[in-house]
Design an enzyme around this catalytic site. Structure first.
Site, PDB file in Angstrom:
ATOM      1  N   ASP A  24      -5.805  -6.802  10.164  1.00  9.46           N
ATOM      2  CA  ASP A  24      -6.199  -8.209  10.050  1.00  9.46           C
ATOM      3  C   ASP A  24      -5.672  -8.812   8.751  1.00  9.46           C
ATOM      4  OD1 ASP A  24      -7.907  -6.547   8.579  1.00  9.46           O
ATOM      5  OD2 ASP A  24      -9.699  -7.754   8.976  1.00  9.46           O
ATOM      6  N   ARG A  25      -5.718  -8.045   7.678  1.00 12.41           N
ATOM      7  CA  ARG A  25      -5.213  -8.539   6.387  1.00 12.41           C
ATOM      8  C   ARG A  25      -3.693  -8.652   6.416  1.00 12.41           C
ATOM      9  NH1 ARG A  25      -7.360  -4.050   2.940  1.00 12.41           N
ATOM     10  NH2 ARG A  25      -6.212  -5.102   1.267  1.00 12.41           N
ATOM     11  N   THR A  39     -39.509 -11.097  -1.225  1.00 14.19           N
ATOM     12  CA  THR A  39     -38.484 -10.089  -1.514  1.00 14.19           C
ATOM     13  C   THR A  39     -37.279 -10.255  -0.609  1.00 14.19           C
ATOM     14  OG1 THR A  39     -40.161  -8.510  -2.261  1.00 14.19           O
ATOM     15  CG2 THR A  39     -38.010  -7.622  -1.641  1.00 14.19           C
ATOM     16  N   GLY A  70      -5.672  -2.881   6.341  1.00 16.36           N
ATOM     17  CA  GLY A  70      -6.212  -3.379   7.597  1.00 16.36           C
ATOM     18  C   GLY A  70      -5.253  -4.339   8.279  1.00 16.36           C
ATOM     19  N   TYR A  73       0.832  -1.201   0.000  1.00 15.56           N
ATOM     20  CA  TYR A  73       0.000   0.000   0.000  1.00 15.56           C
ATOM     21  C   TYR A  73       0.870   1.255   0.000  1.00 15.56           C
ATOM     22  CZ  TYR A  73      -4.831  -1.676   0.616  1.00 15.56           C
ATOM     23  OH  TYR A  73      -6.077  -2.201   0.425  1.00 15.56           O
ATOM     24  N   ASP A  91     -10.043 -13.525   2.581  1.00 12.48           N
ATOM     25  CA  ASP A  91     -10.741 -13.460   3.870  1.00 12.48           C
ATOM     26  C   ASP A  91     -12.214 -13.177   3.594  1.00 12.48           C
ATOM     27  OD1 ASP A  91     -11.743 -12.963   6.410  1.00 12.48           O
ATOM     28  OD2 ASP A  91      -9.994 -11.835   7.069  1.00 12.48           O
TER      29      ASP A  91
END
Length: 241
Positions: A100-101, A175, A98, A91, A120
Site C-alpha cells: 500500500d505504501r 478513564t 508494504g 528498503y 498515510d
C-alpha cells in the site's frame, strides 16, 4: 474495458470500478467482515479484469482471488517492486515495504516531481520520503490512535474502551475517554510535527488514509483520498493521473 481495483488494508478493503480512468463506483468494507458472501454483496461483477493488493493475511487475498475466479474475471496481484519507472525502493529487503505504501509513492510520483513526503493516516501512520530523483529515502511508522488505545487497554488493568469516533479532543472525564483523547492527541501532534519538519526540509506533502483529511485541512496540505488505488491503476497501466 472496465477494471476492478481492490486494496486490502489492515482495517478496510477499499475497491473501485473504473473504465479508461473514469471511476464508476467505489466502496469499502471492514476486513473483519471479509468473506465470500460479503464480496458477493458488494463487489461489481461487470469487470473485465481485477487488480488487487493486500497487506492483510494470506486468507484475505485468497478470498478475493477466489471470488474473481468464481466470476471468471482475470485476476492480477500487485506486489512491492524494487523500482518502477524512476521510483526506487529504499528498503534493504524490498518486500518488507508494504505494498500500500509502495503504491501510494507510485501515485505521489505522478502528482509531483518534487521531493515528497507521503503520509498515510490509517490503522498505523506511515511517512515515506521520496527525493526529487525518485529515490525512497526511508520511512517512519507509528501506531495510530486506535492501535495505541488498544495496546493500553490490553496491557493495563481495569480499562474498558469502546472504540468510537471522538466528539472532541479535550481531556477525558473517564478513564476510557482519557485514553482515547490522549492517544488521539499523541498521534495527531506526532504527525503534525513530522509534517512540519518535512516541509522545513523542502518536501511537498501528500496525505491519504481515513484520519488524514483533518490533518491536511489543519496544515493546508494536499489530501488524496484514493492515493493507493491511484497508484495501483498507474502501475497496472490503466490510466494516467
Amino acid at each position: 474495458m472496465t477494471d476492478l481495483l481492490v486494496d486490502i488494508g489492515n482495517t478496510r478493503l477499499k475497491w473501485r470500478l473504473q473504465q479508461q480512468g473514469a471511476v464508476h463506483r467505489s466502496g469499502a468494507i471492514l476486513v473483519r467482515d471479509l468473506n465470500m458472501a460479503q464480496l458477493q454483496a458488494i463487489l461489481p461483477e461487470a469487470a473485465g479484469a481485477m487488480y488487487w493488493a493486500s497487506v492483510g493475511d494470506d486468507a484475505q487475498g485468497l478470498c478475493v482471488a477466489a471470488w474473481a475466479h468464481e466470476k471468471n474475471i482475470p485476476c492480477h496481484q500487485i506486489t512491492t517492486q524494487d523500482c518502477w519507472q524512476d521510483l526506487t525502493n529504499g528498503y534493504q529487503q524490498t518486500q518488507q515495504l508494504g505494498v500500500d505504501r509502495w503504491l501510494a509513492m507510485v501515485a505521489a510520483r505522478q502528482h509531483t516531481r518534487n521531493a515528497v513526503c507521503v503520509v498515510d493516516c490509517g490503522s498505523a501512520i506511515t511517512l515515506d520520503y521520496v527525493s526529487a530523483q525518485g529515490h525512497h529515502e526511508g520511512s517512519y511508522i507509528i501506531p495510530g490512535a486506535r492501535l495505541m488505545s488498544q495496546a493500553l487497554a490490553r496491557d493495563t488493568a481495569q480499562i474498558n474502551i469502546t472504540h468510537r469516533a471522538l466528539e472532541n479532543i479535550h481531556p477525558g472525564t473517564s478513564t476510557a475517554q482519557a485514553v482515547l483523547a490522549g492517544c488521539f492527541q499523541m498521534a495527531h501532534y506526532g504527525v503534525c510535527a513530522l509534517v512540519r519538519e518535512a516541509q522545513g526540509q523542502g518536501y511537498e506533502i501528500l496525505l491519504c488514509g481515513g484520519d488524514g483529511l483533518a490533518i491536511a485541512n489543519e496544515l493546508g496540505v494536499t489530501y488524496v483520498e484514493q492515493l493507493v488505488l491511484d497508484g495501483m491503476a498507474q502501475l497496472a497501466g490503466l490510466h494516467q493521473l
